[in-house]
Design a protein around this motif. Structure first.
Motif, PDB file in Angstrom:
ATOM      1  N   VAL A 268       0.592  -1.235   0.021  1.00  0.00           N
ATOM      2  CA  VAL A 268       0.355   0.364   0.298  1.00  0.00           C
ATOM      3  C   VAL A 268       0.595   1.188   0.372  1.00  0.00           C
ATOM      4  N   SER A 269       1.681   1.202   0.573  1.00  0.00           N
ATOM      5  CA  SER A 269       3.126   2.413   0.692  1.00  0.00           C
ATOM      6  C   SER A 269       3.499   2.843  -0.864  1.00  0.00           C
ATOM      7  N   TYR A 270       4.380   1.571  -0.516  1.00  0.00           N
ATOM      8  CA  TYR A 270       5.109   2.010  -2.368  1.00  0.00           C
ATOM      9  C   TYR A 270       3.585   2.179  -3.725  1.00  0.00           C
ATOM     10  N   GLU A 271       2.241   1.893  -3.109  1.00  0.00           N
ATOM     11  CA  GLU A 271       2.065   1.602  -4.376  1.00  0.00           C
ATOM     12  C   GLU A 271       1.412   3.553  -4.957  1.00  0.00           C
ATOM     13  N   VAL A 272       1.870   4.540  -3.946  1.00  0.00           N
ATOM     14  CA  VAL A 272       1.810   6.521  -3.833  1.00  0.00           C
ATOM     15  C   VAL A 272       3.133   6.933  -4.788  1.00  0.00           C
ATOM     16  N   PRO A 273       4.149   5.801  -4.377  1.00  0.00           N
ATOM     17  CA  PRO A 273       5.581   6.670  -5.454  1.00  0.00           C
ATOM     18  C   PRO A 273       5.463   5.857  -6.269  1.00  0.00           C
ATOM     19  N   THR A 274       4.861   4.197  -6.648  1.00  0.00           N
ATOM     20  CA  THR A 274       4.476   3.724  -8.058  1.00  0.00           C
ATOM     21  C   THR A 274       3.523   4.465  -8.993  1.00  0.00           C
ATOM     22  N   VAL A 275       2.821   4.814  -8.219  1.00  0.00           N
ATOM     23  CA  VAL A 275       1.231   5.925  -8.872  1.00  0.00           C
ATOM     24  C   VAL A 275       1.726   7.482  -9.293  1.00  0.00           C
ATOM     25  N   VAL A 276       2.904   7.804  -8.587  1.00  0.00           N
ATOM     26  CA  VAL A 276       3.371   9.432  -9.346  1.00  0.00           C
ATOM     27  C   VAL A 276       3.940   9.353 -10.022  1.00  0.00           C
ATOM     28  N   THR A 277       4.853   8.307  -9.911  1.00  0.00           N
ATOM     29  CA  THR A 277       6.090   8.343 -11.150  1.00  0.00           C
ATOM     30  C   THR A 277       5.169   8.141 -12.604  1.00  0.00           C
ATOM     31  N   ILE A 278       3.856   7.003 -12.745  1.00  0.00           N
ATOM     32  CA  ILE A 278       3.364   6.636 -13.611  1.00  0.00           C
ATOM     33  C   ILE A 278       2.391   8.563 -13.963  1.00  0.00           C
ATOM     34  N   LEU A 279       1.816   8.772 -13.492  1.00  0.00           N
ATOM     35  CA  LEU A 279       1.299   9.696 -12.813  1.00  0.00           C
ATOM     36  C   LEU A 279       2.788  10.408 -14.100  1.00  0.00           C
ATOM     37  N   SER A 280       3.395  10.784 -13.533  1.00  0.00           N
ATOM     38  CA  SER A 280       4.424  11.929 -14.632  1.00  0.00           C
ATOM     39  C   SER A 280       4.591  11.981 -16.283  1.00  0.00           C
ATOM     40  N   VAL A 281       4.572  10.594 -15.897  1.00  0.00           N
ATOM     41  CA  VAL A 281       5.090   9.828 -17.568  1.00  0.00           C
ATOM     42  C   VAL A 281       3.470  10.474 -18.175  1.00  0.00           C
ATOM     43  N   ILE A 282       2.099  10.365 -17.943  1.00  0.00           N
ATOM     44  CA  ILE A 282       1.263  10.287 -17.897  1.00  0.00           C
ATOM     45  C   ILE A 282       0.732  11.514 -18.600  1.00  0.00           C
TER      46      ILE A 282
END
Lengths: 109, 344, 190, 688
Positions: B157-171
C-alpha cells in the motif's frame, strides 16, 4: 433454452434490483451486527448500491456523465470515511477493550 | 490478432479462450526460464556455477524437474487453518497478477484489451495482491504468516503511492492512459537522428522518474532489498510459511509474474515498449513481441542482479525510504516534469 | 442470451451471494473477504455499464485501500488473532424481515416506475470527457474533496497515533465477571 | 544615478534587516555563531547603501517619492475615490535619518557581539535588533501617515521584545510592559489625530495633505481642528520620545541589555517622535508648536533635575536622554527646525557612545565582580566604581569626549547643536515674550554639564570603592572598543560644520532647510527669515552665555566631586525636600499609581457600591412588589391552572416513561427507527 425477454435482456431495472438487494443486505448488516467494523462494512454496501444506481442511471437514464462523477466522489468520500471510522474504531477499542456497539453506551447515562 | 485467430479457429468462444491464454503461456515459459536464470545469476555472481546436472547444457531442465517434484507433493493444509481461505488465496494472488497482463501491449498486434484506462487498471488490479496475501497470512493461522502478510500489505500500500505518482508523471507527458497509445507515441527516431524516441530520453527528469519507478517496483514485487514479506531468515518465509506443493508454486509463479509485469510496464512507459531501438529496422508485430520481452527480461535481470548485491532493509528503514524519500522526490519530480511540459 | 447477459447474471449472483455471506457470516474475517468479492463484482458491473474509469477507481480505492484498511482494523481490534473473530448477531429474524420489506419495497418502486430512458452509446464515455468535467463543472467538489482527504489523513493519523491507554490484557477481562465491559484507565468512572 | 533608483535601493535597505530577522528567528540557532554575523552583515550592507543614498541625495535639492496602491475602496458616496497607498519618500531629512539609524544600529550590532556573548537567547536578540531596525527604517522612509503609524506600532512591539529580552527577571518584563502600555496611551492620541486628518482629506499621503492644507482646505473648516489634530499627533511623539508626562517608561527601559538602551535612546525609538514632529512640521499651527515647545521645556528641566541625584550609571544616562529629547522637541516647537533635528543627529552619536561606554563599564565591572564571587554588589551603581580611568583608558577617553559633547563644550558636535537650540529659543522669546523657555534652556544646559561630569568623575576618577577589586577590572575587547572610538570621532565638530563656533554654515544645517508651513497665515508660526534674523541678533550673546554656563556646571562638578571642596551630602541635606523629590523622580510613578491605578480601582469600588446598593435596591424593591402580586396570582394559578397543567404533565409523563425506553443509546436502534419512518412516509406517499 429460451428465456423470456425481460430476463434475457438485462436493462436498467435489473441493475436497480441488484442495487436494491445490496441496499437491504447492507441495512441488515448495519442493524443486526454488533461489531462496529461490521457496521462499517454494511455502510460500504449501502454506498455501493447507491453508486450502482448512479452509474446505471447514467448508462440508461438522463444523468449522462454526471452520474460517473458523483460515483467517483462517493468513492472518494467513502475512502475518507473509512479511514476516519477505523481510526475511531481503534480508539474505541483502546478505550473500552471492545468494539461491540452495545457496550459502548457511555453517553446513554 | 483476433481476426488472425478467427481465420483458422472454428468457434467464437474458442477464439476468445486462445486469445486470453496467450499471456499465460508467456508467463509459464518465462517463469521456468527466469527461475533457472535466477539460479545461474546467483551462482555466477557468487563465483560458482549454479545448477549443472539436470538436463544437458548448464542444467537447463532443473526448473522442470522442480516443477514435477512440486506437483507430486502432498497438498498440506494446517489443521487449525481456515481451509477455504487457505486454499483460495494463491489463486486470487495469481489471478490478480495475471489479470493485469490484459492491458500490456505485447506487440503492435497483440494487446489483451484496448481499454482506455490501461495503466490505471494495472495499478488497481495489482492491489488485489495485497488482499490475497493478507488472506493467505491470516488463513494459515500462524504468527509468522500473519506478521509477514501485514508487512506485505503495509509495504504494498505504501509503495503504491510513489509508483502511481511516477506513472502519473509519465502520463502528463503522454496524455493518455492507454499503454498501446503510449507505445505508439514512442515510435521512430527523434533525437539526434539515432536516439530512439523513447520517453526516457524525453527530459532529464524522466530518468529520475524511471529510477524512482524502478525502486518502487522492486518493493511492489517484493524483491531484494525490499523482500521483507518473505524474508526467510526473519519470518520463516512470511505469508508462505505454511504453504507447500503446488499452492506454494502458485505464489512463486505470482512473484515471478509480478516481476515480469512491472518490468514490462517499465519497458512500455520508459523504453518504447515493442518499438525497435533501431527505428524501422527489425520492426513489425513479431519483432515487436521480441523487443518487448527482451526489454522486460533485461529489467528482470537487473532485479536479480540487485538481489545478490544489496542487503535487505529493516522494516522501519523500508517505510522511511518510501515516505521520507521516494514520495517527496516523486512529487517534486512530478511538478518538474509538468513544468518541463509547460515550457517546452 | 449474449455475453453481456451471461456476465450480468454471473456477477449479479456473485455480488448478492458474497454480500449475503458477508452479512450472515459469524466470522468477521470471512465477512471482510466476502466484501472483497462484492466490491469486485460491483466493479465489473460498472464496467458493464460503460463506466470503466469508475470501475477501476472502485478496484483501486475499495479493494486496494478500504478493504485493506478494514482488514487491518479487524485484526487490530480483535484480542488474539484467531480465536475471537466471531461476532454477535442480534435480532436476526426481525431485522431480516425488516430489511426484506425495505428491499421489496425498493424493488417494487423501481419496477413500477416508468423511467425516462436515454441510453449512452458505447464509446460515448471517454476519459477526456470525465477529465474535462472534473476541471470545469466539478472543479469545486474536486478541490473540496482534496481538502477533505487531506484533513482525513491528518485526523486519522492523529487519532490512531495518540498515546494508547493501557487496555486490559485479553485474559484479564474474563476475571472481572461476565457481561461487564472492562474499562481502560481514564474513562472517568469513579 | 537616477533619483528613482534610490527608491529601489531604499526598499532594499528597508527589507535587509527584515530578511535578517526572518532568517535568524527561524534558523538562527542552527547557524554558525548563532547567526550574529548575519544580522550584522545585513545592517552593515544597508548602512553602506544608506551612505550612498545620502551622498546622492545631498547633491540635488528636490526630494523623490514613489507610492503603490495597497487597498482601494473605490468611490464612496460623498467622499470620492479612496485609495490607501504605501510609499517611500526620500528627502534630505529621511536620507540623514537613514544614515543615523543604520550607523547606530550597526555599531550596536558589533558592540552586542561582545556584550551578549554566551547569552541564552543570543540569536533571538540579534533577530529582534533586526526587527527593530526594520521598524525604525519604515518610519523614516514612509511617505504617508498610515504606514508611519504601522511602523510606529512595530517599533513599540520590537522595543517591548528587546526591553524584555531577559524576561526571566520580573523587573525586565515589567519594564517591557510599562514601555508598551505607556506608549499605547500616546499612540491612541496619535491615532485619533491621524483619523481627524484622514476623515477630512481621505488620504494619508504627506504631500497630498500638505497640498490640500496650503490650498486653504482646513479640517472641518476650522483652525481649531487643525491645532487639535497637530497636538493629538504630537501625543504619539510624547509617548515614543518620552516627553512629560509620559516619560516614565524610559528609565525603566534600562532593564534591557545596555546596547539595546543605546539603540533605543540614541537613534531609534525615542528619535522617532522627534523625527515625526520634524516630518510633519508644516502641519503644526503656532498654538500647537507652542504646546510642543513647553512640553519639551518642562521635560528637559524635569529630567535634568532628576538626573543630578541618580546613582545608577544607566539611570543617569536615561534621564539625560529625556532631558536632551526635551531640548530637541523644544527646538522644534520654537521653530528652530534645523537646530532641533541637528541635535537629534549629534545626540545620536554621543548618546549611543555614552550608553555603549556605560555598557563597557558595566561589562568590566561584572567580570570583576564575578571573579570576586561577589554577586550582591550592584555593577551599575557609580558609588561602587571610581578610579576606572587607569584600567579602562579607551573607555575613559571616549567617555570623556562624549561627556564634553553632551555638555556643550566647544569643539564638540554637541556644542554646535545645543548652541543653535539656545539661540533659537532666545530668539523666539524676543519675538513672543515667552521668556520662560530660554531660562529653562540655559538652566538645563548648566545642569547637564554638572550631572554628566558628576557621572564621569564618580566613575573614572578618584579612588575605587574597593581598591582590591580595581586590578580585576579589565579593558573591554576590541569588538566593543572600536564602536566607541568611531562614535567618539563622530562626536567632534568637523563632521557637522567646519566652523567650530557656528553650525549654520555646515552642510547639515544647510541640508535641513526648514519646510514652509502650510497652515493659514493667521495661525502660522513665525517664518524662518523672521526667526533667523532674531537668531543672528542674539547668537554671539548666546554662545558666550552657553560656554560660560557649561564651564560653570563642569567646574562645579569638579569642585564637588573631585576636589571635594563642598560636601555633596551636606548640600543634599541642605536642599532637603528638593533632593528627596529629585532622587525619587518627583514621585511620578507613585503619582500615577495613586491617581490612575488607584483611581481606577476606587472608581470600580464606587461603581460596585452603586451597583450593590442603588441598583440592587431598586431591583429588590421591584422584586418585593412583584412578589406580593405574584402571591395572589400564584394562588389562582395553583388551584385552577395547575390542575389542568398537572393533568397534562402527568399524562405526557406517563407516555414519556414508556417512550423513553426507545432511547437505547444504540445507534442501530436509531437506524431502524429512521428507516421505519422512511418506510411509513413512502407508503403514505405511494398510497395517496
Amino acid at each position: 433454452m429460451v428465456l423470456p425477454e425481460w430476463l434475457a435482456e438485462p436493462g436498467l431495472n435489473h441493475f436497480l434490483v441488484v442495487s436494491a438487494v445490496l441496499f437491504s443486505l447492507g441495512l441488515l448488516a448495519v442493524i443486526s451486527r454488533r461489531n462496529i467494523i461490521m457496521v462499517l462494512m454494511g455502510i460500504e454496501l449501502i454506498l455501493n448500491s447507491a453508486n450502482l444506481n448512479f452509474v446505471a442511471f447514467s448508462r440508461y437514464g438522463l444523468l449522462s456523465l454526471d452520474g460517473h462523477m458523483i460515483a467517483l466522489f462517493v468513492i472518494i468520500i467513502a475512502a475518507a470515511e473509512a479511514a476516519v471510522a477505523l481510526a475511531i474504531a481503534l480508539n474505541i477499542y483502546n478505550q473500552f477493550g471492545s468494539v461491540d456497539v452495545e457496550q459502548i453506551s457511555e453517553l446513554k447515562e | 490478432m483476433q481476426q488472425f485467430l478467427e481465420s483458422f479457429l472454428p468457434a467464437g468462444p474458442l477464439v476468445v479462450f486462445v486469445f486470453s491464454i496467450i499471456p499465460l503461456m508467456i508467463i509459464l515459459v518465462y517463469a521456468l526460464f527466469a527461475i533457472w536464470l535466477e539460479r545461474k545469476v546467483a551462482g555466477h555472481i557468487q563465483d560458482r556455477l549454479g545448477p549443472m546436472h539436470t538436463g544437458g547444457w548448464h542444467g537447463w531442465s532443473q526448473t522442470i524437474a522442480d516443477l514435477v517434484k512440486m506437483i507430486q507433493k502432498e497438498d498440506i493444509v494446517p489443521a487449525k487453518a481456515d481451509r477455504f481461505l487457505f486454499k483460495m488465496a494463491p489463486f486470487i494472488a495469481f489471478a490478480a497478477s495475471y489479470a493485469a497482463f490484459v492491458a500490456i501491449p505485447f506487440s503492435s498486434g497483440y494487446i489483451g484489451s484496448m481499454i482506455d484506462v490501461g495503466i490505471f487498471y494495472i495499478v488497481a488490479i495489482t492491489s488485489l495482491l495485497s488482499v490475497s496475501i493478507i488472506m493467505a497470512g491470516w488463513a494459515s493461522n500462524n504468527k509468522w504468516s500473519l506478521l509477514g502478510a501485514m508487512r506485505t500489505a503495509a509495504q504494498t500500500v505504501s509503495y503504491e503511492v510513489p509508483t502511481v505518482v511516477t506513472i502519473l508523471s509519465v502520463i502528463i507527458v503522454t496524455g493518455t492512459l492507454n499503454l498501446m497509445e503510449v507505445t505508439e507515441m514512442q515510435t521512430g527516431n527523434a533525437f539526434l537522428g539515432f536516439l530512439p524516441n523513447w520517453l526516457i530520453f524525453h527530459s532529464p527528469f524522466m530518468v529520475i522518474a524511471f529510477v524512482l519507478f524502478f525502486i518502487a517496483s522492486l518493493a511492489e514485487a517484493h524483491r531484494v532489498p525490499f523482500d521483507l514479506p518473505e524474508s526467510e531468515s526473519e519470518l520463516v518465509g512470511g505469508y508462505q510459511t505454511e504453504y507447500s506443493g503446488m499452492r506454494w508454486g502458485l505464489f512463486m509463479l505470482t512473484e515471478y509474474a509480478d516481476m515480469l509485469l512491472l518490468s514490462l510496464v517499465g519497458a512500455t512507459l520508459f523504453f518504447g515498449g515493442w518499438n525497435s531501438p533501431f527505428g524501422s529496422f527489425m520492426d513489425g508485430p513479431v519483432w515487436g513481441a521480441f523487443w518487448m520481452l527482451l526489454k522486460g527480461m533485461i529489467l528482470v535481470f537487473v532485479m536479480m542482479w540487485l538481489r545478490w548485491t544489496l542487503p535487505r532493509l529493516r522494516v522501519d528503514q523500508l517505510m522511511n525510504v518510501c515516505w521520507k524519500y521516494l514520495i517527496p522526490l516523486s512529487f517534486v519530480n512530478l511538478v518538474l516534469i509538468a513544468l518541463w511540459e509547460m515550457i517546452f | 442470451m449474449d455475453l453481456f447477459a451471461v456476465a450480468f447474471y454471473v456477477f449479479a449472483i456473485l455480488i448478492i451471494g458474497s454480500a449475503a455471506i458477508m452479512v450472515f457470516s459469524r466470522n468477521i474475517v470471512h465477512s471482510a473477504f466476502a466484501l472483497m468479492f462484492t466490491l469486485a463484482g460491483v466493479a465489473v458491473f460498472y464496467a458493464l455499464l460503460y463506466a470503466g474509469f469508475v470501475a477501476v477507481t472502485q478496484l483501486l480505492v475499495y479493494v486496494g485501500g478500504i478493504l485493506v484498511l478494514i482488514l487491518f482494523g479487524v485484526m487490530l481490534t480483535t484480542r488474539g488473532y484467531f480465536e475471537k473473530v466471531r461476532t454477535r448477531t442480534v435480532n436476526l429474524v426481525p431485522s431480516t424481515i425488516f430489511a426484506a420489506i425495505i428491499g421489496l419495497m425498493l424493488i417494487a418502486v423501481y419496477v413500477t416506475t416508468e423511467w425516462t430512458l436515454m441510453p449512452l452509446e458505447d464509446g460515448e464515455v471517454t476519459l477526456t470527457g470525465l477529465g474535462e468535467l472534473l476541471l470545469t463543472d466539478f472543479m469545486l467538489p474536486f478541490q473540496v474533496a482534496g481538502v477533505l482527504l487531506l484533513l482525513c489523513i491528518i485526523g486519522a493519523v492523529l487519532m490512531a497515533a495518540r498515546t494508547r491507554h493501557p487496555h486490559p490484557p485479553a485474559g484479564k477481562s474474563s476475571q472481572e465477571g461476565p457481561g461487564g465491559p472492562s474499562y481502560g484507565e481514564g474513562t472517568g468512572r469513579s | 544615478m537616477a533619483l528613482e533608483s534610490l527608491i529601489q535601493l531604499s526598499l532594499i535597505i528597508l527589507f535587509l534587516p527584515l530578511a535578517g530577522f526572518l532568517l535568524l528567528i527561524f534558523f538562527g540557532r542552527r547557524l554558525p555563531r548563532q547567526g550574529d554575523w548575519l544580522g550584522t552583515a545585513m545592517v552593515s550592507i544597508a548602512f553602506a547603501a544608506s551612505l550612498f543614498i545620502l551622498f546622492t541625495k545631498l547633491a540635488v535639492p528636490e526630494s523623490v517619492s514613489a507610492g503603490w496602491t495597497w487597498a482601494t475602496f473605490g468611490g464612496i458616496p460623498g467622499v470620492g475615490e479612496v485609495n490607501i497607498e504605501l510609499g517611500i519618500l526620500i528627502d534630505n531629512l529621511s536620507a540623514i535619518m537613514l544614515v543615523v539609524v543604520l550607523l547606530i544600529s550597526m555599531l550596536v550590532h558589533f558592540f552586542s557581539m561582545g556584550y551578549l556573548k554566551g547569552d541564552v537567547r543570543y540569536s533571538r536578540y540579534f533577530a529582534y535588533l533586526g526587527l527593530f531596525t526594520f521598524s525604525m527604517l519604515g518610519i523614516v522612509l514612509t511617505h504617508n501617515l498610515l504606514m508611519m503609524y504601522i511602523f510606529w506600532e512595530l517599533v513599540g512591539l520590537s522595543s517591548y521584545l528587546l526591553i524584555g529580552h531577559w524576561y526571566e527577571k520580573k523587573s525586565a518584563s515589567n519594564a517591557a510592559m510599562k514601555a508598551f502600555i505607556v506608549n499605547r496611551i500616546g499612540d491612541a492620541g496619535m491615532f485619533i489625530g491621524i483619523m481627524i486628518i484622514f476623515v477630512h482629506f481621505s488620504t494619508f499621503s504627506f504631500d497630498a495633505i500638505f497640498g490640500a492644507l496650503s490650498a486653504g482646505n482646513l479640517p472641518f473648516e476650522s483652525q481649531a481642528w487643525l491645532t487639535a489634530a497637530g497636538i493629538l499627533i504630537f501625543c504619539g511623539a510624547i509617548g515614543k520620545s518620552a516627553q512629560f508626562p509620559l516619560h516614565v517608561w524610559l528609565p525603566d527601559a534600562m532593564e534591557g541589555p545596555t546596547p539595546v538602551s543605546a539603540l533605543i535612546h540614541a537613534a531609534t525609538m525615542v528619535a522617532a517622535g522627534v523625527f515625526m514632529v520634524a516630518r510633519l512640521f508644516p502641519l503644526f499651527t503656532a498654538d500647537a508648536l507652542l504646546v510642543i515647545a513647553y512640553i519639551g521645556a518642562i521635560t528637559a528641566l524635569l529630567a535634568a533635575t532628576i538626573a543630578i541625584t541618580q546613582y545608577d550609571i544607566k539611570k543617569v544616562l536615561a534621564w539625560s536622554t529625556i532631558s536632551q529629547l526635551g531640548y530637541m522637541v523644544m527646538a522644534l516647537g520654537v521653530g528652530a527646525y534645523a537646530a532641533g533635528f541637528m541635535h537629534l543627529v549629534t545626540h545620536a552619536a554621543f548618546k549611543a557612545g555614552l550608553f555603549l561606554g556605560s555598557g563597557a563599564v558595566i561589562f568590566a565591572m561584572h567580570a570583576a565582580l564575578h571573579k570576586q564571587h561577589d554577586h550582591d554588589t550592584d555593577a551599575q551603581d557609580i558609588r561602587n566604581m571610581g578610579g576606572l580611568k587607569s584600567r579602562m583608558p579607551v573607555t575613559y577617553w571616549t567617555f570623556l569626549i562624549f561627556t564634553l559633547a553632551i555638555s556643550g563644550i566647544p569643539l564638540t558636535s554637541g556644542f554646535l547643536s545645543k548652541d543653535e537650540i539656545l539661540a533659537g529659543t532666545l530668539a523666539f522669546s524676543t519675538l513672543n515674550g515667552h521668556w520662560l523657555l530660554p531660562l529653562i534652556a540655559f538652566t538645563v544646559a548648566g545642569m547637564t554639564a554638572f550631572y554628566m561630569f558628576r557621572l564621569l568623575i564618580l566613575t573614572f576618577h578618584g579612588k575605587h570603592a574597593r581598591p582590591e577589586r580595581l586590578p580585576l577590572v579589565n579593558e573591554v575587547p576590541g569588538v566593543m572598543g572600536i564602536p566607541l572610538m568611531v562614535l567618539a570621532a563622530l562626536s567632534l565638530f568637523v563632521f557637522y560644520s567646519f566652523n567650530p563656533f557656528g553650525a549654520s554654515s555646515g552642510w547639515l544645517f544647510q541640508a535641513l532647510e526648514r519646510p514652509l508651513s502650510v497652515v493659514p497665515d493667521a495661525v502660522a508660526p513665525a517664518t524662518w527669515p523672521v526667526l533667523y534674523e532674531a537668531i543672528s541678533r542674539v547668537h554671539t550673546l548666546v554662545m558666550i552665555l552657553s560656554i560660560v554656563i557649561a564651564v560653570a556646571g563642569l567646574a562645579f562638578a569638579w569642585l564637588v566631586y573631585q576636589k571635594k571642596s563642598f560636601s555633596a551630602d551636606k548640600m543634599a541635606a541642605a536642599m532637603g525636600p528638593i533632593y528627596r523629590g529629585s532622587k525619587n523622580k518627583w514621585y511620578f510613578d507613585e503619582m500615577y499609581e495613586a491617581v490612575f491605578v488607584n483611581g481606577t480601582l476606587a472608581l470600580t469600588r464606587i461603581s460596585n457600591w452603586f451597583d450593590a446598593h442603588i441598583i440592587d435596591g431598586i431591583v429588590n424593591g421591584a422584586g418585593a412588589v412583584t412578589l406580593g402580586v405574584s402571591r395572589i396570582s400564584g394562588w389562582i394559578d395553583n388551584t385552577f391552572i395547575d390542575g389542568l397543567v398537572n393533568f397534562l404533565a402527568n399524562f405526557t409523563g406517563a407516555i414519556g416513561m414508556r417512550l423513553r425506553k426507545i432511547q437505547t443509546g444504540n445507534i442501530q436502534t436509531y437506524v431502524v427507527f429512521a428507516v421505519f419512518g422512511f418506510l411509513i412516509i413512502t407508503i403514505v406517499l405511494l398510497t395517496l
